[in-house]
Write an enzyme that holds these catalytic residues in place. Sequence first.
Site, short mmCIF file in Angstrom:
data_model
loop_
_atom_site.label_atom_id
_atom_site.label_comp_id
_atom_site.label_asym_id
_atom_site.label_seq_id
_atom_site.Cartn_x
_atom_site.Cartn_y
_atom_site.Cartn_z
N ASN A 100 35.04 46.03 40.36
CA ASN A 100 35.84 46.76 41.35
C ASN A 100 36.54 45.77 42.29
OD1 ASN A 100 34.40 48.82 40.18
ND2 ASN A 100 32.95 49.01 41.86
N ASP A 101 35.72 44.86 42.83
CA ASP A 101 36.32 43.86 43.72
C ASP A 101 37.06 42.78 42.94
OD1 ASP A 101 35.93 44.66 46.41
OD2 ASP A 101 33.78 44.36 46.15
N ARG A 119 20.86 44.51 45.53
CA ARG A 119 21.94 43.70 46.08
C ARG A 119 21.77 43.64 47.59
NH1 ARG A 119 28.05 45.52 45.46
NH2 ARG A 119 27.52 47.12 46.96
N ARG A 151 41.79 48.00 47.09
CA ARG A 151 41.22 49.13 46.32
C ARG A 151 41.14 50.41 47.15
NH1 ARG A 151 34.84 47.24 45.77
NH2 ARG A 151 34.34 49.40 45.39
N CYS A 166 28.35 45.35 36.68
CA CYS A 166 27.89 46.51 37.46
C CYS A 166 29.05 47.24 38.13
CB CYS A 166 26.84 46.09 38.49
SG CYS A 166 27.46 44.94 39.71
N ARG A 223 22.74 49.44 45.73
CA ARG A 223 23.63 49.10 46.85
C ARG A 223 22.85 49.28 48.16
NH1 ARG A 223 27.78 51.38 43.23
NH2 ARG A 223 29.55 49.97 43.20
N GLU A 239 32.53 38.59 41.75
CA GLU A 239 33.51 39.62 42.10
C GLU A 239 34.70 39.04 42.86
OE1 GLU A 239 31.74 42.69 44.55
OE2 GLU A 239 30.50 41.27 45.64
N HIS A 243 34.41 53.63 47.82
CA HIS A 243 32.98 53.87 47.65
C HIS A 243 32.64 55.35 47.68
CE1 HIS A 243 32.73 49.54 48.20
NE2 HIS A 243 31.68 49.67 47.43
#
Length: 552
Positions: A452-453, A331, A463, A500, A295, A429, A188
Amino acid sequence: MESYQGKSVFGGIAIGKICVYQKEEQQVKRCRIEDIDRELARFHEACDTAGRQLKALYDKAVKEVGEASAAIFEIHQMMLEDMDYIESIENIIRTQSVNTEFAVAETSDNFQMVFASIDDEYMRGRAADVKDVSERLLSVLHGNHKDALHIDEPVIIIADDLAPSETVQLDKNKVLAFVTVHGSVNSHTAILARTMNIPALIGADIALDDSIDGKLAVVDGYEGRLYIDPDERTLESRRARMEEDLEKRRLLQTLKGRDNVTQDGQKIMVYANIGDLKDLGMVMQNDAGGIGLFRSEFIYLDKETFPTEDEQFKVYKTVAETMAGKRVIIRTLDIGADKQADYFNLGHEENPAMGCRAIRICLSRPEIFKTQLRAIFRASAYGKLAIMYPMITSVEEVLQIRKIADEVKDELRAHNIAFGDVEQGIMIETPAAAMISDLLAKEVDFFSIGTNDLTQYTLAIDRQNEKLDDFYNPHHRAVLRMIAMVVENSHKAGIWTGICGELGADPELTGLFLAMGVDELSVSPGRILGLRKIILETNVARCREEMLKKYL
Ligand code: PEP
Ligand code: MG
């Protein structure tokens, strides 16, 4: 001139002075003290210095972020004057004839344990305050008077690693670039660098010592190189590249106001990902069609204790009003894994990415969840807000969430509090969510794919683990086929799907996503106009076959 290679997480060039950020190692040794009175005087002097630092921080924060957010520094000042805290430290110094550092650390541990065990959310939050204040005192006692991440002029930050909670506290106007020794390109912190639109390198093998502090440096985010004390040629060529970048940005600005439409007439929504209100300037500047991912957990990370409903309401209302009727997808909090806030007291987990995070926290601690939902629903009266739930794995979770959301709406109605028509969607995700996306699509208004996830869980690659960066392949057919499947299932159920995760901004895949029929791409604000340019240049009918064959 010295130069170091790192992995670039965002392009661009930065030239400026280095600021070395070293996390203070607060190692505390127990030492025997002969002169107790002198030690007590030393303790009180440290309290005075820490108090002055906090006062200065409070004044600065009031000006920059307002009284409500500055209040934390006032609370810390009060804690420093709290008689129980002070007497405990004095008592340990006196009765055990030990140094102040040891007495502060001991008191801090004891108080934190006591607060953490109290069955009251507010008091549990105080454990984090004790920790913070005690660390400040220890830092003063160790002779470190510099406030770790407070910067007065624009600098290039060089650090061992930066946690997301540290990154959010940076003054974004004063950070020219990041360089870290550790960290993963998918973390992140890397994502924040992209949102902030600044060059960033990770994995640069550089010795962090004060000798480089204040030196002139160049960060080349294209080559992934850091140059310290750059020679004239290096400076000149990088200045020229900065000029070129500026010119490109100017040209991209001419695309403002244009539709995101391909040459053969296919439209797609291009939205922005944000972490806090400060990102809104970039959102407007780059002509985002909406916000595809706010976020919201960064509101929590920026705090020492749970943000109240009103604090959150103000933030969401500001975004809704600023976006003036454009869709804003908030989110719900995605705390856990690398995004940790002490006051959640999540405890140690062997495998935090697969642990207590995101919706799992919200469903097991509904009081936290409901506070956030109330704040979002109330703010929805001021614009077009949508809610998106992270880390979904089952239909049952969605049904449970919808029940809680309905309860919140009923409570608001009962109190005559207005709220708008709020779309509710989920993030896809986890491979589980992708595989049952046909069933999930019947229960929600939209999907947004968190690549990403999704990549992390599909490929079984942490990650955060920098050693695996080369194995982390979001172009893996397994990931791309899942995306295609999710889009298809959503369309069959009459709902839309966006992306996203970071992959949404990958220019190599824009044609593929258009061919799949992805409805929305949500990317860092600085990437919107570049993406628009690619969309305008694409002919989907012409590239469809080739794209599907190559990637699926
Ligand atoms: C994702 O997982 O792709 C995503 C957008 O969420 P985050 O990166 O915050 O986990
Ligand atoms: Mg995610």
